[in-house]
Design a protein around this motif. Structure first.
Motif, short mmCIF file in Angstrom:
data_model
loop_
_atom_site.label_atom_id
_atom_site.label_comp_id
_atom_site.label_asym_id
_atom_site.label_seq_id
_atom_site.Cartn_x
_atom_site.Cartn_y
_atom_site.Cartn_z
N THR A 33 0.83 -1.20 0.00
CA THR A 33 0.00 0.00 0.00
C THR A 33 0.87 1.25 0.00
OG1 THR A 33 -0.03 -0.13 2.39
CG2 THR A 33 -1.95 -0.95 1.24
N GLY A 34 0.31 2.31 -0.55
CA GLY A 34 0.94 3.61 -0.43
C GLY A 34 0.68 4.11 0.97
N ARG A 35 -0.38 4.85 1.12
CA ARG A 35 -0.77 5.34 2.44
C ARG A 35 -2.15 4.76 2.75
NH1 ARG A 35 0.83 8.80 5.93
NH2 ARG A 35 2.63 9.26 4.64
N PRO A 36 -2.21 3.62 3.44
CA PRO A 36 -3.52 3.00 3.69
C PRO A 36 -4.37 3.91 4.57
CG PRO A 36 -1.78 1.86 4.91
CD PRO A 36 -1.12 2.94 4.11
N TRP A 37 -5.59 4.21 4.09
CA TRP A 37 -6.39 5.18 4.84
C TRP A 37 -6.79 4.66 6.21
CZ3 TRP A 37 -11.41 3.74 5.99
CH2 TRP A 37 -11.97 2.75 5.18
N GLN A 38 -6.88 3.32 6.35
CA GLN A 38 -7.23 2.80 7.67
C GLN A 38 -6.11 3.01 8.68
OE1 GLN A 38 -7.27 0.83 4.90
NE2 GLN A 38 -9.06 -0.51 4.87
N LYS A 39 -4.86 3.18 8.16
CA LYS A 39 -3.71 3.31 9.06
C LYS A 39 -3.12 4.71 8.99
CE LYS A 39 -2.40 -1.57 8.84
NZ LYS A 39 -1.34 -2.55 8.70
N SER A 40 -3.88 5.69 8.45
CA SER A 40 -3.29 7.00 8.16
C SER A 40 -2.83 7.73 9.42
CB SER A 40 -4.29 7.87 7.40
OG SER A 40 -5.46 8.01 8.15
N ASP A 41 -3.37 7.36 10.56
CA ASP A 41 -2.95 8.04 11.79
C ASP A 41 -1.76 7.34 12.43
OD1 ASP A 41 -4.55 5.82 12.24
OD2 ASP A 41 -5.25 6.56 14.18
N LYS A 42 -1.28 6.30 11.80
CA LYS A 42 -0.18 5.55 12.41
C LYS A 42 1.07 5.70 11.58
CE LYS A 42 -3.42 2.30 14.32
NZ LYS A 42 -4.30 1.28 13.79
N GLU A 43 2.17 5.58 12.23
CA GLU A 43 3.44 5.71 11.56
C GLU A 43 3.74 4.41 10.81
OE1 GLU A 43 8.04 6.67 12.79
OE2 GLU A 43 6.46 6.79 14.29
N ILE A 44 3.98 4.51 9.53
CA ILE A 44 4.40 3.32 8.80
C ILE A 44 5.70 3.61 8.06
CG2 ILE A 44 2.06 2.41 8.55
CD1 ILE A 44 2.18 3.18 5.60
N SER A 45 6.43 2.55 7.74
CA SER A 45 7.75 2.73 7.15
C SER A 45 7.65 3.28 5.73
CB SER A 45 8.50 1.40 7.14
OG SER A 45 8.66 0.92 8.45
N ASP A 46 8.75 3.86 5.29
CA ASP A 46 8.89 4.38 3.94
C ASP A 46 8.39 3.33 2.93
OD1 ASP A 46 10.12 4.92 1.38
OD2 ASP A 46 11.47 6.30 2.42
N PRO A 47 7.56 3.74 1.97
CA PRO A 47 7.06 2.77 0.98
C PRO A 47 8.17 2.03 0.24
CG PRO A 47 5.86 4.83 0.79
CD PRO A 47 6.96 5.07 1.79
N GLU A 48 9.30 2.69 -0.01
CA GLU A 48 10.39 2.00 -0.74
C GLU A 48 10.96 0.85 0.09
OE1 GLU A 48 11.05 2.32 -3.87
OE2 GLU A 48 9.78 4.08 -4.15
N HIS A 49 11.07 1.05 1.41
CA HIS A 49 11.52 -0.06 2.27
C HIS A 49 10.52 -1.21 2.21
CE1 HIS A 49 15.06 1.69 3.93
NE2 HIS A 49 14.47 2.57 4.72
N ARG A 50 9.23 -0.90 2.31
CA ARG A 50 8.21 -1.96 2.31
C ARG A 50 8.17 -2.67 0.95
NH1 ARG A 50 3.50 -0.08 2.59
NH2 ARG A 50 3.85 2.16 2.48
N TYR A 51 8.33 -1.87 -0.12
CA TYR A 51 8.37 -2.46 -1.46
C TYR A 51 9.57 -3.40 -1.59
CZ TYR A 51 9.25 -2.78 -6.47
OH TYR A 51 9.51 -3.25 -7.73
N LEU A 52 10.76 -2.93 -1.19
CA LEU A 52 11.97 -3.74 -1.39
C LEU A 52 11.96 -4.99 -0.52
CD1 LEU A 52 14.62 -0.91 -1.83
CD2 LEU A 52 13.93 -2.62 -3.52
#
Ligand code: ATP
Ligand code: MG
Length: 193
Positions: A33-52
């Motif tokens: 996901t890019g910026r999941p709206w269900q988790k928008s209030d939570k800190e998530i890792s950089d999309p490139e890290h999650r992609y890789l």
């Protein structure tokens, strides 16, 4: 298969493999996901890290690929946009959207709820501790599949890394090494769901 994949773990991979086998799918496309709206209030890792990490975890399986459609689309991620983009890329294929039972329960709150069932068949995978409530979902549009019990969550993996507890064998070896290399999950508490 959509997910935050922060990080991807063996629960995701077993579920994907099981659904691939049961439905005889040509390929499983992992879509971080890019910026999941269900988790928008939570800190998530950089999309490139999650992609890789997702690429590293799936590289050895010829039937597994990873798509950038969600991380390259600006704004929050909605499943309807994911499905429209994949449909445009794969105009002649049958699409199955694989998701966990917890996410399936939220489906009624999704944007353009009725159209998504025209774009894909939904496969809900069960995991320990997540009861399925399919009230209100069209029965022809959803299949539930039990996957071998894997009590692994990304939230637990992040917490373990922060506490210095090993995540070996919960996530693929390459993902353990990636987390260590980039020192992920050591900072402020990531709180998933
Ligand atoms: P978090 O703890 O951050 O919410 P997660 O482990 O639920 O992370 P997601 O990236 O949110 O991971 O999961 C993507 C999809 O995979 C979701 O639909 C989720 O329900 C499903 N899933 C996650 N873990 C498992 C598991 N162990 N077995 C089966 N499905 C899973
Ligand atoms: Mg989750």
């Amino acid at each position: 298969m959509g997910g935050t994949f922060d990080p991807i773990h063996h629960g995701h991979l077993v579920a994907a493999s099981e659904v691939q086998s049961v439905f005889g799918l040509d390929q499983v496309i992992f879509v971080p996901t890019g910026r999941p709206w269900q988790k928008s209030d939570k800190e998530i890792s950089d999309p490139e890290h999650r992609y890789l990490m997702t690429v590293v975890a799936t590289a050895a399986n010829p039937r597994f690929t990873v798509s950038r459609v969600d991380i390259d689309r600006p704004g929050q991620t909605y499943t309807i946009d994911t499905l429209r983009d994949l449909r445009a890329q794969l105009p002649h294929d049958d699409l199955f959207f694989i998701t966990g039972a917890d996410a399936l329960t939220n489906i009624l709150t999704w944007k353009d709820y009725s159209e998504i069932f025209d774009l894909a068949h939904f496969v809900g995978v069960t995991r320990p501790g997540h009861d399925i409530n399919t009230d209100g979902l069209p029965p022809s549009g959803v299949t539930l599949i039990e996957v071998p019990a894997m009590a692994i969550s990304s939230t637990d993996c992040r917490t373990r890394v922060k506490r210095g507890v090993p995540v070996w064998y919960l996530v693929p070896d390459g993902v353990v090494q990636y987390i260590n290399k980039y020192k992920l999950y050591l900072g402020s508490e990531h709180d998933g769901n």
